[in-house]
Design a protein around this motif. Sequence first.
Motif, mmCIF file in Angstrom:
data_model
loop_
_atom_site.group_PDB
_atom_site.id
_atom_site.type_symbol
_atom_site.label_atom_id
_atom_site.label_comp_id
_atom_site.label_asym_id
_atom_site.label_seq_id
_atom_site.Cartn_x
_atom_site.Cartn_y
_atom_site.Cartn_z
ATOM 1 N N LEU A 176 40.599 45.193 40.076
ATOM 2 C CA LEU A 176 40.265 43.772 40.192
ATOM 3 C C LEU A 176 40.885 43.148 41.440
ATOM 4 O O LEU A 176 40.227 42.384 42.163
ATOM 5 C CB LEU A 176 40.725 43.026 38.936
ATOM 6 N N TRP A 177 42.151 43.442 41.700
ATOM 7 C CA TRP A 177 42.804 42.883 42.890
ATOM 8 C C TRP A 177 42.120 43.385 44.161
ATOM 9 O O TRP A 177 41.845 42.601 45.090
ATOM 10 C CB TRP A 177 44.285 43.277 42.903
ATOM 11 N N THR A 178 41.837 44.671 44.217
ATOM 12 C CA THR A 178 41.226 45.233 45.428
ATOM 13 C C THR A 178 39.831 44.671 45.644
ATOM 14 O O THR A 178 39.477 44.252 46.762
ATOM 15 C CB THR A 178 41.168 46.766 45.327
ATOM 16 N N ALA A 179 39.020 44.642 44.589
ATOM 17 C CA ALA A 179 37.651 44.143 44.720
ATOM 18 C C ALA A 179 37.630 42.652 45.052
ATOM 19 O O ALA A 179 36.836 42.198 45.891
ATOM 20 C CB ALA A 179 36.875 44.409 43.430
ATOM 21 N N GLY A 180 38.504 41.877 44.404
ATOM 22 C CA GLY A 180 38.522 40.437 44.666
ATOM 23 C C GLY A 180 38.920 40.108 46.089
ATOM 24 O O GLY A 180 38.286 39.268 46.752
ATOM 25 N N ILE A 181 39.967 40.758 46.587
ATOM 26 C CA ILE A 181 40.417 40.488 47.952
ATOM 27 C C ILE A 181 39.372 40.950 48.959
ATOM 28 O O ILE A 181 39.085 40.254 49.947
ATOM 29 C CB ILE A 181 41.777 41.176 48.195
ATOM 30 N N ALA A 182 38.761 42.110 48.709
ATOM 31 C CA ALA A 182 37.735 42.613 49.626
ATOM 32 C C ALA A 182 36.521 41.689 49.652
ATOM 33 O O ALA A 182 35.961 41.424 50.732
ATOM 34 C CB ALA A 182 37.325 44.025 49.210
ATOM 35 N N ALA A 183 36.115 41.203 48.485
ATOM 36 C CA ALA A 183 34.949 40.308 48.429
ATOM 37 C C ALA A 183 35.217 39.004 49.173
ATOM 38 O O ALA A 183 34.355 38.500 49.911
ATOM 39 C CB ALA A 183 34.577 40.023 46.969
ATOM 40 N N LEU A 184 36.409 38.437 48.991
ATOM 41 C CA LEU A 184 36.746 37.190 49.684
ATOM 42 C C LEU A 184 36.788 37.409 51.190
ATOM 43 O O LEU A 184 36.271 36.585 51.967
ATOM 44 C CB LEU A 184 38.085 36.669 49.177
ATOM 45 N N LEU A 185 37.379 38.495 51.626
ATOM 46 C CA LEU A 185 37.453 38.781 53.059
ATOM 47 C C LEU A 185 36.061 38.978 53.643
ATOM 48 O O LEU A 185 35.763 38.488 54.745
ATOM 49 C CB LEU A 185 38.308 40.025 53.288
ATOM 50 N N ALA A 186 35.188 39.672 52.916
ATOM 51 C CA ALA A 186 33.825 39.887 53.395
ATOM 52 C C ALA A 186 33.071 38.563 53.516
ATOM 53 O O ALA A 186 32.351 38.330 54.496
ATOM 54 C CB ALA A 186 33.086 40.834 52.451
ATOM 55 N N ALA A 187 33.243 37.677 52.524
ATOM 56 C CA ALA A 187 32.551 36.390 52.558
ATOM 57 C C ALA A 187 33.014 35.541 53.734
ATOM 58 O O ALA A 187 32.202 34.912 54.434
ATOM 59 C CB ALA A 187 32.772 35.646 51.241
#
Length: 526
Positions: free
Chosen positions: A24-35
């Motif tokens: 969850l932490w990895t996916a959430g941070i990656a998604a925010l950075l991508a956006a």
Amino acid sequence: MTAFAGTGWQLRLTTRLERWQILLWTAGIAALLAAITDSMASLYPTAADREQYAAINDASPALRAINGPGHALDTPGGIVVFEVGGYLLVAVALMAVLGVTRLTRSEEEHGRAELALSTATGTLASLAAAVLTMVATSALIGATCAAVMMLLGLPADGAWAYGASVAAIGVFFVGVTALAAQVCGTAGETLGLSGLVIAASYGIRAAGDVGDGELSAWSPFGWVQYAAPFADTQRSWPLGIAAGAGLLLVTGAMAVRLRRDLGSALLTRGPGRPTAGPSLVGLLTATARVAAPAVAGWALGGLFVGAVFGFAGDEVTKVFAATPEIALLLGTGQAEATEGYLRLVVLLIALLATGYAVSALQRVRTTERNGLGDLTLAASVSRTRWLLSGVLPSLLGSAVVLAAGTTALGGTFAGVTDDPGWVERVLSSGMWHLPAVWLVASIAVALLGALPRFFVAAWALLAACVVIDMLGPALQLADGVSDVSPFAHVPQLPDVDPGTGVWVMGVASLVLLIVGDLGMRRRDLG
């Protein structure tokens, strides 16, 4: 048998226990950075746009205080790091603190560490496994951030430099929390002390970046941001300092662990009084006593953040007077830019108070899962009263954190501007954020009572509020999306009169508290 005997199976166990948290932490941070990366590419597509962005933001102490120092702001990667890089560093620091606390002091506090030590396991095996798990998680998140940046077209050297910064700050706070777990006797105290270090580090970095930058050298956030990803002169040695300091703290934690008994702490309490005083008789007062150290730690963090940003206010107003373009970034016009700056800081403190409120309720869920709730309910205590003993410290403690932070902000800002009226205005504005804080906490209570397995949704809601309220303009969110956050419906400076949104949130909070109580009374514990 060595002190590290059994580290292998302990590492496999901790990895399995933490697998969903890591994902969850990895996916959430990656998604925010991508956006953010995609949004910045569309907002500043040309070199001329990026040069104008750099000219405005280089001159803004307010934005430097919040986002960190700007490096290579005329490049796509530099803009992304400036807009979201500092927030992600704080997120990884929080991830490290929460993870290490769960795997060390919390396990010891609830007796599971003693069970593990009853096997052929060395004294340092569980601590080593916890440290290795969270260090690997920090490295995974850093590598994922670098991969996301490269996939979206940013230069590889800058992407890897930023990924290494993320990993280094994670390693540092793994060390901080590992040592705090040896110093403190409970998981709550460990979280409070480690959270205070995060708040102090962030505040010191902010104060340094507003001034000449020398103070930032005393903050781990200042170290990793000095690496300057995407700049022509990238530096790797500050990351070595951060990671090395973290490993040094881990070494100190292991040295302390070898010398203390299981269940004890470096800061020991003396013997208590033979009989409890009137203030300790009863479930509510006992719970309040347990919650007091955590409230104090979060309140000190809010006070420190408020004081730092308040002292920076004088520089901010001077720049606003000279640069109207910056005023437009934070207010509707140059005359209201000071209020815009204070609104942003009050919101930051309110989100901090919300973090305390959810974490306090998380402790109720942890107590239930560990079986301690059954022991309490075995006495003449109703489920409503037991739930209330966790809800009241959450609601009242968040008010204390919010009041401490906004009072410090208003007081210091009033001091540097010679206008005592700011104390009342800022404090009043901060207190009108309390219904939004309590609404998020009430949603957490409803989840705790009715759907306890989905309590993590409360943390997801808090994360969504941070993204919407702090990063909404950068993400170009529609008005309808921005209105999802309860903090969008509170009165803002210079208007501190309540609107209908405040009362609606109050009624909704009451309904959600009732839902949580009904759910708690009708379901099985655990």
